[in-house]
Design a protein around this motif. Structure first.
Motif, PDB file in Angstrom:
ATOM      1  N   PHE A 106       0.424  -0.858   0.135  1.00 45.08           N
ATOM      2  CA  PHE A 106       0.165  -0.113   0.105  1.00 45.08           C
ATOM      3  C   PHE A 106       0.811   0.926   0.010  1.00 45.08           C
ATOM      4  N   ASN A 107       2.011   1.252   0.945  1.00 47.28           N
ATOM      5  CA  ASN A 107       2.498   2.414   0.522  1.00 47.28           C
ATOM      6  C   ASN A 107       3.431   2.631  -0.868  1.00 47.28           C
ATOM      7  N   LEU A 108       4.129   1.462  -0.974  1.00 47.07           N
ATOM      8  CA  LEU A 108       4.911   1.932  -2.151  1.00 47.07           C
ATOM      9  C   LEU A 108       3.634   2.181  -3.526  1.00 47.07           C
ATOM     10  N   ASP A 109       2.938   1.464  -3.590  1.00 50.63           N
ATOM     11  CA  ASP A 109       1.581   2.057  -4.739  1.00 50.63           C
ATOM     12  C   ASP A 109       1.677   3.571  -4.567  1.00 50.63           C
ATOM     13  N   ARG A 110       0.860   3.958  -3.417  1.00 54.59           N
ATOM     14  CA  ARG A 110       0.961   5.597  -2.580  1.00 54.59           C
ATOM     15  C   ARG A 110       1.489   6.471  -2.813  1.00 54.59           C
ATOM     16  N   PHE A 111       2.700   5.456  -3.135  1.00 56.88           N
ATOM     17  CA  PHE A 111       4.351   7.291  -3.469  1.00 56.88           C
ATOM     18  C   PHE A 111       4.256   7.145  -4.246  1.00 56.88           C
ATOM     19  N   ILE A 112       3.886   6.029  -5.661  1.00 60.48           N
ATOM     20  CA  ILE A 112       4.430   6.115  -6.929  1.00 60.48           C
ATOM     21  C   ILE A 112       2.974   6.324  -7.783  1.00 60.48           C
ATOM     22  N   VAL A 113       2.296   6.361  -7.657  1.00 61.61           N
ATOM     23  CA  VAL A 113       1.098   7.409  -7.392  1.00 61.61           C
ATOM     24  C   VAL A 113       1.230   8.353  -7.388  1.00 61.61           C
ATOM     25  N   SER A 114       1.605   9.282  -6.206  1.00 62.17           N
ATOM     26  CA  SER A 114       1.708  10.933  -5.473  1.00 62.17           C
ATOM     27  C   SER A 114       2.811  11.098  -6.288  1.00 62.17           C
ATOM     28  N   THR A 115       4.425  10.355  -6.436  1.00 58.79           N
ATOM     29  CA  THR A 115       5.392  11.010  -7.003  1.00 58.79           C
ATOM     30  C   THR A 115       5.289  11.369  -9.250  1.00 58.79           C
ATOM     31  N   ILE A 116       3.878  11.177  -9.368  1.00 56.31           N
ATOM     32  CA  ILE A 116       4.104  11.037 -10.991  1.00 56.31           C
ATOM     33  C   ILE A 116       2.980  12.604 -10.609  1.00 56.31           C
ATOM     34  N   LYS A 117       4.563  13.866 -11.104  1.00 54.79           N
ATOM     35  CA  LYS A 117       3.666  14.559 -11.643  1.00 54.79           C
ATOM     36  C   LYS A 117       3.161  15.164 -13.400  1.00 54.79           C
ATOM     37  N   LYS A 118       2.473  15.926 -13.424  1.00 53.94           N
ATOM     38  CA  LYS A 118       1.812  16.190 -14.497  1.00 53.94           C
ATOM     39  C   LYS A 118       2.288  17.286 -15.426  1.00 53.94           C
ATOM     40  N   THR A 119       3.499  17.293 -16.430  1.00 53.30           N
ATOM     41  CA  THR A 119       4.261  18.343 -17.325  1.00 53.30           C
ATOM     42  C   THR A 119       3.833  18.733 -18.311  1.00 53.30           C
ATOM     43  N   GLY A 120       2.719  18.361 -18.897  1.00 53.37           N
ATOM     44  CA  GLY A 120       1.862  18.881 -19.991  1.00 53.37           C
ATOM     45  C   GLY A 120       3.626  18.449 -20.729  1.00 53.37           C
ATOM     46  N   ASN A 121       4.201  17.591 -20.944  1.00 45.85           N
ATOM     47  CA  ASN A 121       5.160  17.245 -21.433  1.00 45.85           C
ATOM     48  C   ASN A 121       4.913  15.272 -21.815  1.00 45.85           C
ATOM     49  N   VAL A 122       4.576  14.615 -22.908  1.00 44.77           N
ATOM     50  CA  VAL A 122       4.456  13.440 -22.612  1.00 44.77           C
ATOM     51  C   VAL A 122       5.435  12.375 -22.247  1.00 44.77           C
ATOM     52  N   ILE A 123       6.424  13.163 -23.460  1.00 48.38           N
ATOM     53  CA  ILE A 123       8.132  12.409 -23.205  1.00 48.38           C
ATOM     54  C   ILE A 123       9.028  12.111 -21.394  1.00 48.38           C
ATOM     55  N   ASP A 124       8.132  12.881 -21.016  1.00 52.44           N
ATOM     56  CA  ASP A 124       9.074  13.467 -20.224  1.00 52.44           C
ATOM     57  C   ASP A 124       8.169  13.314 -18.846  1.00 52.44           C
ATOM     58  N   GLU A 125       6.843  12.609 -19.549  1.00 55.37           N
ATOM     59  CA  GLU A 125       6.316  11.920 -18.444  1.00 55.37           C
ATOM     60  C   GLU A 125       6.165  10.523 -18.445  1.00 55.37           C
ATOM     61  N   LEU A 126       6.468   9.983 -19.705  1.00 55.80           N
ATOM     62  CA  LEU A 126       6.640   8.711 -19.524  1.00 55.80           C
ATOM     63  C   LEU A 126       8.213   8.024 -18.986  1.00 55.80           C
ATOM     64  N   ILE A 127       9.809   9.251 -19.089  1.00 57.32           N
ATOM     65  CA  ILE A 127      10.745   9.080 -18.999  1.00 57.32           C
ATOM     66  C   ILE A 127      10.732   8.915 -16.561  1.00 57.32           C
ATOM     67  N   GLN A 128       9.698   9.365 -16.652  1.00 60.06           N
ATOM     68  CA  GLN A 128       9.561  10.195 -14.745  1.00 60.06           C
ATOM     69  C   GLN A 128       8.656   8.942 -14.516  1.00 60.06           C
ATOM     70  N   ALA A 129       7.788   8.092 -15.311  1.00 60.76           N
ATOM     71  CA  ALA A 129       6.863   7.125 -15.276  1.00 60.76           C
ATOM     72  C   ALA A 129       7.907   5.316 -15.219  1.00 60.76           C
ATOM     73  N   SER A 130       8.654   5.834 -16.246  1.00 61.45           N
ATOM     74  CA  SER A 130       9.133   4.231 -16.429  1.00 61.45           C
ATOM     75  C   SER A 130      10.331   3.504 -15.404  1.00 61.45           C
ATOM     76  N   PRO A 131      11.221   4.058 -14.655  1.00 58.19           N
ATOM     77  CA  PRO A 131      11.389   3.428 -12.842  1.00 58.19           C
ATOM     78  C   PRO A 131       9.650   3.294 -12.438  1.00 58.19           C
ATOM     79  N   ARG A 132       8.881   4.081 -12.450  1.00 58.34           N
ATOM     80  CA  ARG A 132       7.507   3.387 -11.305  1.00 58.34           C
ATOM     81  C   ARG A 132       6.814   2.011 -12.016  1.00 58.34           C
ATOM     82  N   ILE A 133       7.080   1.877 -13.038  1.00 57.92           N
ATOM     83  CA  ILE A 133       5.974   1.129 -14.270  1.00 57.92           C
ATOM     84  C   ILE A 133       6.299   0.049 -13.693  1.00 57.92           C
TER      85      ILE A 133
END
Length: 366
Positions: A72-99
């Motif tokens: 629960f703590n890991l999932d909550r941390f993963i979701v809460s640390t993803i920030k919307k920047t408006g740039n798809v590539i930056d968001e994918l790079i940001q989310a890749s280790p979390r995925i």
């Protein structure tokens, strides 16, 4: 109440969400619900897996609860640390280790549940493995006792052959002296003459040896048969003592290996299901457009960042101004005669004290 709980589970800023639309609140409540139920499934899966290890319900529930809270703590941390920047590539790079972390968590959660879902099939595989292990175990134990048992059987056969050979000799002498008495062989004189008596005495002596040999060999055969029975008893005891180990061959690793022997496609679909559940909050944030919550969160973080940068720049400017003022002050003081004469006087006194101390030290040395 439940909606607020799921919003907390999503790891979002509740104060910012209070000023957002109901739709925005519902979105994050849905994300939080996914995080919560994923942790609940992790708790169930871990409890079942640990129950197969400890075979104790309370211990399994306790450690399963700890594991569920960790997920629960890991999932909550993963979701809460993803920030919307408006740039798809930056968001994918940001989310890749979390995925990647979400995939690992999905594997860990799915595997124990697969063990429970396919429990009957796994038990069938384990039964076949236990039967094979039982046969292999009996053969291995038999290999420890068979050489000794075979040697004892050979010894019994040899003792019996000794008796048979001696009986054949006795029977041959019996036929000889009977033929002598009947006159059909030997001297061919009818009646019990000296030759008959001589052959009869040889027969009787060999018959006595046969009787003695039977007594001795019977005792040896009885002893060998007793040893064979003892060895067979030891074999049965060892088989019985080792059988519980085989019967308990149903632990976590054994079940995982048995699961690998089943068709892979059902297990793969179950893994995909949990992978979808685990990554759905992340994908929801990546696919959703930048909303009012994201703008307000960015505004708040930008304000804090701007304030920190302003304070840092102000402190640097103050330090730079302080350095300049100190340089000007010491430059002005440098040309004052009064300060020069004062420091010259003090330096003279210090040098006199050092000279007196050195003289005193040298005088005490002699």
């Amino acid at each position: 109440m439940l909606k607020q709980f799921f919003i907390v589970c999503s790891g979002s800023d509740t104060q910012i969400l209070e000023n957002c639309s109901v739709g925005e609140q519902n979105k994050y409540a849905g994300i939080g619900a996914t995080v919560f139920f994923t942790a609940l499934m992790a708790f169930i899966a871990a409890s079942y897996a640990l129950y197969t290890v400890f075979d104790n319900l309370y211990t399994a529930i306790f450690f399963g609860l700890i594991w569920g809270l960790l997920i629960f703590n890991l999932d909550r941390f993963i979701v809460s640390t993803i920030k919307k920047t408006g740039n798809v590539i930056d968001e994918l790079i940001q989310a890749s280790p979390r995925i990647l972390l979400a995939i690992i968590i999905a594997v860990v959660i799915a595997k124990p549940l697969e063990l429970k879902i396919f429990e009957k099939e796994i038990n069938q595989v384990l039964l076949e493995q236990k039967n094979n292990l039982t046969l292999a175990n009996k053969n291995q134990i038999a290999n420890q006792f068979n050489p000794s048992i075979e040697n004892l059987y050979k010894e019994i056969t040899a003792l019996q052959q000794q008796i048979e050979v001696k009986e054949a000799e006795v029977n041959a002498l019996y036929d000889t002296y009977i033929a002598e008495a009947e006159g059909t062989a030997g001297t061919k004189l009818l009646g019990k003459g000296p030759v008959y008596k001589e052959k009869r005495e040889k027969h009787d002596a060999l018959l006595a040896e046969l009787q003695q040999l039977k007594i001795e060999n019977k005792a040896k055969i009885t002893s060998a048969e007793a040893q064979i029975a003892a060895l067979k008893g030891d074999y049965e005891v060892q088989v019985v003592n080792t059988q519980p180990i085989i019967n308990n061959f149903d632990g976590l690793m054994a079940r995982v290996n048995a699961l690998d022997k089943l068709p892979w496609l059902p297990s793969f679909f179950i893994f995909l299901l949990f992978l979808a559940i685990e990554t759905s909050p992340i994908l929801a944030k990546l696919l959703s457009p930048k909303s009012s919550y994201d703008f307000k969160l960015e505004d708040q973080e930008t304000a804090i960042k701007t304030n920190v940068l302003q304070n840092k720049h102000q402190r640097e400017a103050m330090l730079k101004a302080d350095y300049a003022i100190n340089d000007r002050i010491y430059t002005d003081i440098e040309n004052e005669d009064e300060l020069y004469n004062y420091k010259r006087k003090k330096a003279r006194e210090l040098m006199q004290l050092q000279a007196d101390a050195f003289y005193k030290h040298q005088k005490n040395a002699f």
